[in-house]
Design an enzyme around this catalytic site. Structure first.
Site, PDB file in Angstrom:
ATOM      1  N   CYS A 199       0.938  -0.666   1.776  1.00 34.95           N
ATOM      2  CA  CYS A 199       0.093  -1.860   1.770  1.00 34.95           C
ATOM      3  C   CYS A 199      -0.211  -2.193   0.308  1.00 34.95           C
ATOM      4  O   CYS A 199       0.453  -1.694  -0.597  1.00 34.95           O
ATOM      5  CB  CYS A 199      -1.173  -1.655   2.596  1.00 34.95           C
ATOM      6  SG  CYS A 199      -2.227  -0.304   2.020  1.00 34.95           S
ATOM      7  N   THR A 200      -1.209  -3.016   0.049  1.00 36.10           N
ATOM      8  CA  THR A 200      -1.466  -3.476  -1.313  1.00 36.10           C
ATOM      9  C   THR A 200      -1.946  -2.354  -2.230  1.00 36.10           C
ATOM     10  O   THR A 200      -1.364  -2.108  -3.290  1.00 36.10           O
ATOM     11  CB  THR A 200      -2.503  -4.611  -1.309  1.00 36.10           C
ATOM     12  OG1 THR A 200      -2.076  -5.636  -0.409  1.00 36.10           O
ATOM     13  CG2 THR A 200      -2.662  -5.196  -2.710  1.00 36.10           C
TER      14      THR A 200
END
Length: 343
Positions: A199-200
């Protein structure tokens, strides 16, 4: 005692310009057991406000999720304050790939039920029982394993402008939607496949790794520090980036470039483009991708309807949007009937 932001964005932007200080944009998270989130929240606000911290921070009984900016000269003092909490001592700070003094224009610290909404109501689920953390080099190597399934734990508007090659990118608007979809999609592979998640900045795939372990998956891995830390490591170590395009970020930048690849398209004309914007009509504020030509033609709006509104006097616009709550629609982007979507 002031425990809330009182300045407007314009006032804060002016102060930043006048200060002339270099600011750093960074993020971090920690899952922990916090007995009194409200007191924790108030303590953070008071200390961070003194240090010139601006950003969006969520705290809950399960931990903290912070995205913020602060004067670079205050970074060491900021770290020392974090170290006063055992669960944040020596915590990894994800420094943004691209810096912008105005990535955040106010300090918001909110208490939430969870730092990452997951839609789960299961007392037996232990969010701290996580998968194996991998650094960039290890992540790249495991991607080459034919028994690996790479999972993007972000939302459709994030993966549309950038993702790892060959990753499964669920067409979802929220994290909570992705968990049952992926679980159902891969339920036959709990023993034989390796789940490789990203994810980020790491917070969503960390919770997802714990969830899929809880669901019985045997081989669960996650990218340590997310795309932000991956990018730092591949640059520092001279590695090949298997992430292509842009990394979507939740601040005023709306994205930071990782590679030169442009994999998305303008949602109005179909031209290659990966620049997100919010509709200039404040009563809409829809997030979408718009090229410079369409931005000029449409006055920064997502539709002719919104363009007509932004050409009206400011007072009239304000009256038209009075009472409108559009929060849930802003990130629906590709699912909005206002746009010609080329995906």
């Amino acid at each position: 005692m002031q425990l809330y932001n009182v300045m407007s964005a314009d006032e804060r932007a002016k102060l930043i310009d006048e200060a002339g200080q270099k600011r750093l944009t960074l993020s971090f998270y920690a899952y922990a057991h916090i007995n009194d989130p409200q007191k924790f929240r108030d303590d953070l606000f008071l200390e961070w406000d003194k240090l010139g911290v601006l950003g969006r921070i969520y705290v809950a009984h399960e931990g903290i999720n912070a995205q913020l900016s602060l004067p670079a000269e205050n970074l060491q003092t900021f770290k020392e304050y974090l170290d006063t909490y055992p669960f944040m001592k020596d915590i990894r700070l994800n420094i943004a790939v691209e810096q912008d003094n105005k990535s955040f224009l106010k300090l918001t610290v909110k208490v939430r039920e969870k730092v990452v909404a997951d839609g789960l109501n299961d007392d037996t689920f232990d969010v701290t029982d996580i998968g194996v953390h991998l650094k960039a080099k290890e992540f790249n190597e495991l991607m080459d394993d034919p028994d690996t399934i790479v999972l993007d734990m972000r939302n459709h508007y994030e993966s549309e402008i950038g993702h790892f090659e060959g990753a499964v990118t669920p067409d979802v608007t929220t994290f909570r939607e992705s968990l049952p979809i992926i679980d159902d999609m891969l339920k036959e592979h709990k023993e034989d496949k390796k789940l490789l998640m990203y994810c980020t900045g790491g917070i969503r795939c960390e919770k997802a790794s714990a969830y899929f372990k809880h669901q019985g998956f045997k081989n669960v891995y996650q990218l340590e520090g997310g795309i932000i830390e991956y990018t730092r490591q591949i640059k520092a170590e001279g590695l090949n980036s298997k992430f292509i395009g842009k990394n979507f970020v939740f601040d005023n930048r709306l994205g930071e470039r990782i590679t030169d690849d442009v994999i998305a398209h303008c949602h109005q004309c179909g031209k290659p483009c990966d620049t997100h914007t919010n509709c200039a009509n404040e009563g809409c504020h829809l997030l979408f991708i718009q090229c410079p030509e369409c931005a000029e033609k449409m006055h920064g709006c997502c539709s002719d309807e919104c363009k007509d509104i932004v050409l009206l006097p400011a007072d009239t616009q304000k009256k038209l949007r009075k009472g409108i709550r559009n929060d849930a629609m802003i990130y629906r982007k590709g699912k909005s009937d206002k746009l010609k979507v080329f995906r």
